[in-house]
Design a protein around this motif. Structure first.
Motif, PDB file in Angstrom:
ATOM      1  N   CYS A   1       0.832  -1.203   0.000  1.00  0.00           N
ATOM      2  CA  CYS A   1       0.000   0.000   0.000  1.00  0.00           C
ATOM      3  C   CYS A   1       0.866   1.252   0.000  1.00  0.00           C
ATOM      4  CB  CYS A   1      -0.922   0.012   1.214  1.00  0.00           C
ATOM      5  SG  CYS A   1      -2.368  -1.055   1.089  1.00  0.00           S
ATOM      6  N   ILE A   2       1.891   1.273   0.847  1.00  0.00           N
ATOM      7  CA  ILE A   2       2.777   2.431   0.916  1.00  0.00           C
ATOM      8  C   ILE A   2       3.517   2.612  -0.406  1.00  0.00           C
ATOM      9  CG2 ILE A   2       4.815   3.402   2.034  1.00  0.00           C
ATOM     10  CD1 ILE A   2       2.296   3.549   3.748  1.00  0.00           C
ATOM     11  N   ARG A   3       4.007   1.521  -0.973  1.00  0.00           N
ATOM     12  CA  ARG A   3       4.723   1.630  -2.246  1.00  0.00           C
ATOM     13  C   ARG A   3       3.801   2.138  -3.351  1.00  0.00           C
ATOM     14  NH1 ARG A   3       8.646  -3.763  -2.508  1.00  0.00           N
ATOM     15  NH2 ARG A   3       9.286  -3.706  -0.315  1.00  0.00           N
ATOM     16  N   TYR A   4       2.559   1.687  -3.344  1.00  0.00           N
ATOM     17  CA  TYR A   4       1.585   2.119  -4.336  1.00  0.00           C
ATOM     18  C   TYR A   4       1.272   3.605  -4.170  1.00  0.00           C
ATOM     19  CZ  TYR A   4      -2.626   1.959  -7.268  1.00  0.00           C
ATOM     20  OH  TYR A   4      -3.576   2.173  -8.242  1.00  0.00           O
ATOM     21  N   LEU A   5       1.127   4.056  -2.930  1.00  0.00           N
ATOM     22  CA  LEU A   5       0.889   5.476  -2.684  1.00  0.00           C
ATOM     23  C   LEU A   5       2.072   6.323  -3.152  1.00  0.00           C
ATOM     24  CD1 LEU A   5      -0.740   5.363   0.868  1.00  0.00           C
ATOM     25  CD2 LEU A   5      -1.874   5.963  -1.279  1.00  0.00           C
ATOM     26  N   GLU A   6       3.276   5.823  -2.976  1.00  0.00           N
ATOM     27  CA  GLU A   6       4.457   6.549  -3.461  1.00  0.00           C
ATOM     28  C   GLU A   6       4.408   6.700  -4.978  1.00  0.00           C
ATOM     29  OE1 GLU A   6       7.892   5.577  -0.138  1.00  0.00           O
ATOM     30  OE2 GLU A   6       7.625   4.177  -1.797  1.00  0.00           O
ATOM     31  N   LEU A   7       3.967   5.655  -5.666  1.00  0.00           N
ATOM     32  CA  LEU A   7       3.825   5.745  -7.122  1.00  0.00           C
ATOM     33  C   LEU A   7       2.742   6.751  -7.509  1.00  0.00           C
ATOM     34  CD1 LEU A   7       4.067   1.964  -8.129  1.00  0.00           C
ATOM     35  CD2 LEU A   7       5.798   3.733  -8.484  1.00  0.00           C
ATOM     36  N   LEU A   8       1.591   6.680  -6.838  1.00  0.00           N
ATOM     37  CA  LEU A   8       0.495   7.592  -7.155  1.00  0.00           C
ATOM     38  C   LEU A   8       0.884   9.047  -6.913  1.00  0.00           C
ATOM     39  CD1 LEU A   8      -2.626   5.748  -5.668  1.00  0.00           C
ATOM     40  CD2 LEU A   8      -2.063   6.056  -8.084  1.00  0.00           C
ATOM     41  N   ASN A   9       1.682   9.274  -5.895  1.00  0.00           N
ATOM     42  CA  ASN A   9       2.086  10.637  -5.555  1.00  0.00           C
ATOM     43  C   ASN A   9       2.962  11.275  -6.632  1.00  0.00           C
ATOM     44  OD1 ASN A   9       1.875  12.666  -3.387  1.00  0.00           O
ATOM     45  ND2 ASN A   9       4.104  12.458  -3.262  1.00  0.00           N
ATOM     46  N   GLU A  10       3.568  10.446  -7.471  1.00  0.00           N
ATOM     47  CA  GLU A  10       4.456  10.934  -8.527  1.00  0.00           C
ATOM     48  C   GLU A  10       3.920  10.668  -9.932  1.00  0.00           C
ATOM     49  OE1 GLU A  10       7.028  12.710  -7.794  1.00  0.00           O
ATOM     50  OE2 GLU A  10       6.894  12.366  -5.621  1.00  0.00           O
ATOM     51  N   TYR A  11       2.749  10.036 -10.038  1.00  0.00           N
ATOM     52  CA  TYR A  11       2.310   9.528 -11.342  1.00  0.00           C
ATOM     53  C   TYR A  11       1.753  10.620 -12.259  1.00  0.00           C
ATOM     54  CZ  TYR A  11      -0.028   6.829 -14.918  1.00  0.00           C
ATOM     55  OH  TYR A  11      -0.424   6.319 -16.125  1.00  0.00           O
ATOM     56  N   VAL A  12       2.288  10.642 -13.478  1.00  0.00           N
ATOM     57  CA  VAL A  12       1.782  11.473 -14.563  1.00  0.00           C
ATOM     58  C   VAL A  12       1.660  10.563 -15.780  1.00  0.00           C
ATOM     59  CG1 VAL A  12       2.189  13.476 -16.026  1.00  0.00           C
ATOM     60  CG2 VAL A  12       2.929  13.516 -13.638  1.00  0.00           C
ATOM     61  N   ASP A  13       0.508  10.575 -16.458  1.00  0.00           N
ATOM     62  CA  ASP A  13       0.320   9.647 -17.571  1.00  0.00           C
ATOM     63  C   ASP A  13       1.058  10.124 -18.824  1.00  0.00           C
ATOM     64  OD1 ASP A  13      -1.240  11.553 -18.906  1.00  0.00           O
ATOM     65  OD2 ASP A  13      -3.139  10.634 -18.350  1.00  0.00           O
ATOM     66  N   GLU A  14       0.963   9.359 -19.897  1.00  0.00           N
ATOM     67  CA  GLU A  14       1.723   9.637 -21.117  1.00  0.00           C
ATOM     68  C   GLU A  14       1.341  10.962 -21.762  1.00  0.00           C
ATOM     69  OE1 GLU A  14       1.118   6.259 -23.599  1.00  0.00           O
ATOM     70  OE2 GLU A  14       2.398   4.941 -22.397  1.00  0.00           O
ATOM     71  N   GLU A  15       0.150  11.450 -21.442  1.00  0.00           N
ATOM     72  CA  GLU A  15      -0.299  12.730 -21.986  1.00  0.00           C
ATOM     73  C   GLU A  15      -0.007  13.895 -21.046  1.00  0.00           C
ATOM     74  OE1 GLU A  15      -4.392  12.235 -22.891  1.00  0.00           O
ATOM     75  OE2 GLU A  15      -4.031  10.828 -24.541  1.00  0.00           O
ATOM     76  N   GLY A  16       0.715  13.614 -19.980  1.00  0.00           N
ATOM     77  CA  GLY A  16       1.099  14.658 -19.038  1.00  0.00           C
ATOM     78  C   GLY A  16       0.048  15.004 -18.016  1.00  0.00           C
ATOM     79  N   VAL A  17      -0.985  14.161 -17.894  1.00  0.00           N
ATOM     80  CA  VAL A  17      -2.039  14.414 -16.916  1.00  0.00           C
ATOM     81  C   VAL A  17      -1.679  13.722 -15.599  1.00  0.00           C
ATOM     82  CG1 VAL A  17      -4.481  14.130 -16.366  1.00  0.00           C
ATOM     83  CG2 VAL A  17      -3.762  14.568 -18.737  1.00  0.00           C
ATOM     84  N   PRO A  18      -1.576  14.475 -14.533  1.00  0.00           N
ATOM     85  CA  PRO A  18      -1.176  13.862 -13.255  1.00  0.00           C
ATOM     86  C   PRO A  18      -2.319  13.087 -12.616  1.00  0.00           C
ATOM     87  CG  PRO A  18      -1.613  16.183 -12.935  1.00  0.00           C
ATOM     88  CD  PRO A  18      -1.730  15.941 -14.409  1.00  0.00           C
ATOM     89  N   SER A  19      -1.956  12.125 -11.795  1.00  0.00           N
ATOM     90  CA  SER A  19      -2.916  11.417 -10.958  1.00  0.00           C
ATOM     91  C   SER A  19      -3.612  12.403 -10.024  1.00  0.00           C
ATOM     92  CB  SER A  19      -2.183  10.354 -10.137  1.00  0.00           C
ATOM     93  OG  SER A  19      -2.921   9.978  -8.996  1.00  0.00           O
ATOM     94  N   ILE A  20      -4.851  12.109  -9.630  1.00  0.00           N
ATOM     95  CA  ILE A  20      -5.541  12.946  -8.650  1.00  0.00           C
ATOM     96  C   ILE A  20      -4.754  13.018  -7.346  1.00  0.00           C
ATOM     97  CG2 ILE A  20      -6.944  11.040  -7.756  1.00  0.00           C
ATOM     98  CD1 ILE A  20      -9.193  13.016  -7.311  1.00  0.00           C
ATOM     99  N   PHE A  21      -3.904  12.002  -7.109  1.00  0.00           N
ATOM    100  CA  PHE A  21      -3.098  11.964  -5.888  1.00  0.00           C
ATOM    101  C   PHE A  21      -1.736  12.643  -6.060  1.00  0.00           C
ATOM    102  CE2 PHE A  21      -5.953   8.292  -5.629  1.00  0.00           C
ATOM    103  CZ  PHE A  21      -6.482   8.448  -4.361  1.00  0.00           C
ATOM    104  N   TYR A  22      -1.440  13.172  -7.226  1.00  0.00           N
ATOM    105  CA  TYR A  22      -0.117  13.732  -7.510  1.00  0.00           C
ATOM    106  C   TYR A  22       0.234  14.843  -6.519  1.00  0.00           C
ATOM    107  CZ  TYR A  22       3.769  15.840 -10.043  1.00  0.00           C
ATOM    108  OH  TYR A  22       4.994  16.338 -10.402  1.00  0.00           O
ATOM    109  N   GLN A  23       1.309  14.605  -5.759  1.00  0.00           N
ATOM    110  CA  GLN A  23       1.818  15.560  -4.769  1.00  0.00           C
ATOM    111  C   GLN A  23       0.766  15.949  -3.719  1.00  0.00           C
ATOM    112  OE1 GLN A  23       5.291  16.651  -4.893  1.00  0.00           O
ATOM    113  NE2 GLN A  23       5.178  14.822  -6.180  1.00  0.00           N
ATOM    114  N   LYS A  24      -0.198  15.063  -3.471  1.00  0.00           N
ATOM    115  CA  LYS A  24      -1.265  15.339  -2.510  1.00  0.00           C
ATOM    116  C   LYS A  24      -1.178  14.452  -1.262  1.00  0.00           C
ATOM    117  CE  LYS A  24      -3.548  18.451  -4.944  1.00  0.00           C
ATOM    118  NZ  LYS A  24      -4.882  18.194  -5.507  1.00  0.00           N
ATOM    119  N   ILE A  25      -0.210  13.558  -1.208  1.00  0.00           N
ATOM    120  CA  ILE A  25      -0.133  12.594  -0.112  1.00  0.00           C
ATOM    121  C   ILE A  25       0.879  13.058   0.932  1.00  0.00           C
ATOM    122  CG2 ILE A  25       0.313  10.197   0.510  1.00  0.00           C
ATOM    123  CD1 ILE A  25      -0.473   9.430  -2.360  1.00  0.00           C
TER     124      ILE A  25
END
Length: 228
Positions: A55-79
């Motif tokens: 769970c922690i590792r997954y949250l770390e990924l979500l916190n940094e995730y931006v898709d191929e079109e440059g759209v960030p995850s809703i969790f990007y830099q929010k955790i």
């Protein structure tokens, strides 16, 4: 989260035996309604905290995730990784202890709640060992009393865990409450604990702190012991 420029504290959930995260969506929504990111898994064998670690590792990924079109995850830099708590019931209570003492991300946890963590002797018999002497963060320990299945975690067993943790801690038993019911029966205190520990809510702290702490005057609870 989509509109506010802020981070949110986290609650990780360890499931009890045979229990999946999807069975407790209402409880998770309750936690989330107080401003927490809540994450659970579908695993039913959580004692070794592998699910919590992932769970922690997954949250770390979500916190940094931006898709191929440059759209960030809703969790990007929010955790808010400085304010991560963990909770689990029964076997999940064992998972909580192992998550905060024996995983790669053990140091990320700021506080913990163990609901009816399995007696050490029973846990060892089930091949779920844990070492409560390694707990080094504030912890809330809860179990039921008089529910007919106190053998899963006895007063002596809960006290043993409590006594092995030298720092900030509280243990309490909910009167006339079966083991299975302790997963939800004290949600108000669980929420107050996380609001205090992870959000700095001093009003919530009054439930636990001081000679006139609210929990000391609640007739639904017994065997309260605390040290802060």
């Amino acid at each position: 989260m989509e509109t506010e420029d802020k981070t949110y504290p986290v609650i990780v959930i360890c499931n009890g035996t045979g229990w999946k995260g999807s069975y407790s969506k209402a409880q998770q929504q309750f936690y989330a309604s107080y401003g927490f990111i809540v994450i659970a898994t579908e695993e039913t064998y959580s004692w070794n905290a592998f699910g919590a670690e992932m769970c922690i590792r997954y949250l770390e990924l979500l916190n940094e995730y931006v898709d191929e079109e440059g759209v960030p995850s809703i969790f990007y830099q929010k955790i808010d990784f400085d304010n991560v708590g963990i909770i689990g019931h029964s076997q999940g209570g064992v998972g909580v202890i192992n998550a905060i003492t024996n995983t790669d991300h053990k140091d990320i946890y700021k506080t913990a709640v163990a609901l009816s963590p399995t007696n050490y002797e029973l846990a060892v018999a089930c091949q779920w060992p844990y070492d409560a002497t390694q707990i080094n963060i504030p912890i809330l320990l809860v179990s039921g009393a008089g529910g007919g299945d106190d053998w899963v975690v006895t007063l002596e067993g809960l006290s043993e865990i409590y006594e092995q943790r030298p720092g900030d801690k509280i243990m309490v038993r909910r009167s006339n409450t079966a083991h299975g019911s302790t997963n939800t029966a004290e949600d108000g205190y669980v929420m107050a604990w996380f609001m205090w520990q992870l959000q700095g809510d001093e009003e919530a702290a009054k439930a636990f702190v001081g000679d006139d702490a609210e929990i000391l005057n609640n007739s639904l609870y017994q065997d309260v012991d605390k040290s802060f």
